[in-house]
Design a protein around this motif. Structure first.
Motif, PDB file in Angstrom:
ATOM      1  N   PRO A  80       1.293  -1.334  -0.212  1.00 39.33           N
ATOM      2  CA  PRO A  80      -0.056   0.083  -0.175  1.00 39.33           C
ATOM      3  C   PRO A  80       0.988   0.960   0.252  1.00 39.33           C
ATOM      4  O   PRO A  80       1.895   1.784   0.448  1.00 39.33           O
ATOM      5  CB  PRO A  80      -0.605   0.073   1.756  1.00 39.33           C
ATOM      6  CG  PRO A  80      -1.131  -1.712   2.010  1.00 39.33           C
ATOM      7  CD  PRO A  80       1.352  -1.759   0.793  1.00 39.33           C
ATOM      8  N   ALA A  81       0.237   2.350  -0.499  1.00 41.51           N
ATOM      9  CA  ALA A  81       1.230   3.249  -1.310  1.00 41.51           C
ATOM     10  C   ALA A  81       1.059   4.362   0.527  1.00 41.51           C
ATOM     11  O   ALA A  81       0.574   4.240   0.964  1.00 41.51           O
ATOM     12  CB  ALA A  81       0.709   4.327  -2.141  1.00 41.51           C
ATOM     13  N   ALA A  82       2.710   4.250   1.061  1.00 44.55           N
ATOM     14  CA  ALA A  82       2.953   5.122   2.376  1.00 44.55           C
ATOM     15  C   ALA A  82       2.314   6.455   2.675  1.00 44.55           C
ATOM     16  O   ALA A  82       1.728   7.118   3.203  1.00 44.55           O
ATOM     17  CB  ALA A  82       4.288   5.122   2.307  1.00 44.55           C
ATOM     18  N   ALA A  83       2.350   7.539   0.683  1.00 49.25           N
ATOM     19  CA  ALA A  83       1.002   8.297   0.816  1.00 49.25           C
ATOM     20  C   ALA A  83       0.790   8.890  -0.283  1.00 49.25           C
ATOM     21  O   ALA A  83       1.054   7.988  -0.877  1.00 49.25           O
ATOM     22  CB  ALA A  83       2.049   9.389   0.865  1.00 49.25           C
ATOM     23  N   GLY A  84      -0.600   9.192   0.492  1.00 45.42           N
ATOM     24  CA  GLY A  84      -2.257   8.670  -0.707  1.00 45.42           C
ATOM     25  C   GLY A  84      -2.537   7.266  -1.136  1.00 45.42           C
ATOM     26  O   GLY A  84      -2.223   6.893   0.522  1.00 45.42           O
ATOM     27  N   SER A  85      -3.009   7.155  -1.521  1.00 47.72           N
ATOM     28  CA  SER A  85      -4.136   6.425  -2.083  1.00 47.72           C
ATOM     29  C   SER A  85      -2.896   4.986  -3.682  1.00 47.72           C
ATOM     30  O   SER A  85      -2.007   5.587  -3.976  1.00 47.72           O
ATOM     31  CB  SER A  85      -5.388   6.665  -2.894  1.00 47.72           C
ATOM     32  OG  SER A  85      -5.128   7.228  -4.045  1.00 47.72           O
ATOM     33  N   GLY A  86      -4.297   4.030  -3.481  1.00 45.14           N
ATOM     34  CA  GLY A  86      -3.193   3.282  -4.003  1.00 45.14           C
ATOM     35  C   GLY A  86      -2.673   2.324  -3.967  1.00 45.14           C
ATOM     36  O   GLY A  86      -1.558   2.483  -2.362  1.00 45.14           O
ATOM     37  N   TYR A  87      -0.888   1.271  -4.513  1.00 46.20           N
ATOM     38  CA  TYR A  87       0.522   1.614  -3.952  1.00 46.20           C
ATOM     39  C   TYR A  87       1.085   1.580  -5.108  1.00 46.20           C
ATOM     40  O   TYR A  87       1.614   2.733  -5.944  1.00 46.20           O
ATOM     41  CB  TYR A  87      -0.318  -0.439  -4.750  1.00 46.20           C
ATOM     42  CG  TYR A  87      -1.449  -0.750  -4.454  1.00 46.20           C
ATOM     43  CD1 TYR A  87      -1.458  -1.900  -3.260  1.00 46.20           C
ATOM     44  CD2 TYR A  87      -3.166  -0.821  -5.109  1.00 46.20           C
ATOM     45  CE1 TYR A  87      -2.379  -2.251  -2.730  1.00 46.20           C
ATOM     46  CE2 TYR A  87      -3.862  -0.781  -3.958  1.00 46.20           C
ATOM     47  CZ  TYR A  87      -3.656  -2.416  -3.172  1.00 46.20           C
ATOM     48  OH  TYR A  87      -4.953  -2.608  -3.094  1.00 46.20           O
ATOM     49  N   GLU A  88       2.815   0.892  -4.141  1.00 47.74           N
ATOM     50  CA  GLU A  88       3.776   1.332  -4.783  1.00 47.74           C
ATOM     51  C   GLU A  88       4.925   0.016  -5.104  1.00 47.74           C
ATOM     52  O   GLU A  88       4.547  -0.973  -3.779  1.00 47.74           O
ATOM     53  CB  GLU A  88       4.175   2.449  -4.068  1.00 47.74           C
ATOM     54  CG  GLU A  88       4.470   2.410  -2.309  1.00 47.74           C
ATOM     55  CD  GLU A  88       5.245   3.065  -1.903  1.00 47.74           C
ATOM     56  OE1 GLU A  88       4.969   4.683  -1.820  1.00 47.74           O
ATOM     57  OE2 GLU A  88       5.186   3.187  -0.516  1.00 47.74           O
ATOM     58  N   PHE A  89       5.663   0.038  -5.617  1.00 46.76           N
ATOM     59  CA  PHE A  89       6.907  -0.805  -5.494  1.00 46.76           C
ATOM     60  C   PHE A  89       7.426  -0.178  -4.634  1.00 46.76           C
ATOM     61  O   PHE A  89       8.350   0.723  -4.781  1.00 46.76           O
ATOM     62  CB  PHE A  89       7.021  -1.005  -7.147  1.00 46.76           C
ATOM     63  CG  PHE A  89       6.344  -1.836  -7.845  1.00 46.76           C
ATOM     64  CD1 PHE A  89       5.144  -2.884  -8.242  1.00 46.76           C
ATOM     65  CD2 PHE A  89       6.006  -1.416  -9.150  1.00 46.76           C
ATOM     66  CE1 PHE A  89       4.687  -3.324  -8.581  1.00 46.76           C
ATOM     67  CE2 PHE A  89       5.218  -1.329 -10.269  1.00 46.76           C
ATOM     68  CZ  PHE A  89       3.868  -2.437 -10.124  1.00 46.76           C
TER      69      PHE A  89
END
Length: 138
Positions: A80-89
């Motif tokens: 899950p994204a550390a900041a904001g919405s969505g995801y991150e690699f």
């Protein structure tokens, strides 16, 4: 300056369906987050890992000028994204070089990471890291 190579890809299905290189390769894709995830299909995490592992090791081979074998392993995690919405690699690359000390391996990795086009795309991301490690053939 003119391009040395050009390609293009298209996806009309989103995370589940087919992504393809125009005029060539077709890759079935399935989101690992989908309820009906197809483990036989690929996904962006795998494709990113393949792109970077191939590019970084090809560049490492150019750095060592064929004088030793190198092995690169890339691990990609979806968070899950550390900041904001969505995801991150979160992406980690590990390089080892046959017959090299860890210090020499770190030098090869630094040089390869600075030259590799995929590394250049990823270098500014806070979730991307490179690591030298002891050589292992497999």
């Amino acid at each position: 300056m003119s391009a040395r190579y050009r390609t293009a890809a298209v996806n009309r299905d989103g995370g589940d369906g087919v992504s393809s290189v125009i005029g060539g390769l077709e890759v079935p894709v399935s989101s690992p987050l989908a309820r009906d995830f197809d483990a036989t299909a690929s996904n962006p995490e795998q494709l990113l890992a393949l792109a970077w592992v191939t590019c970084l090791n090809a560049t490492a081979q150019a750095v060592v000028a064929g004088e030793r074998r190198t092995v690169v392993r890339v691990e990609v995690e979806l968070h899950p994204a550390a900041a904001g919405s969505g995801y991150e690699f979160h992406v980690d690359a590990y390089l080892s070089a046959e017959g090299a000390s860890i210090e020499e391996t770190a030098e090869i990795l630094t040089a390869a990471h600075a030259r590799c086009p995929v590394s250049k795309l990823l270098a500014a991301a806070s979730t991307v890291h490179v690591h030298p490690e002891e050589y292992r053939a497999g």
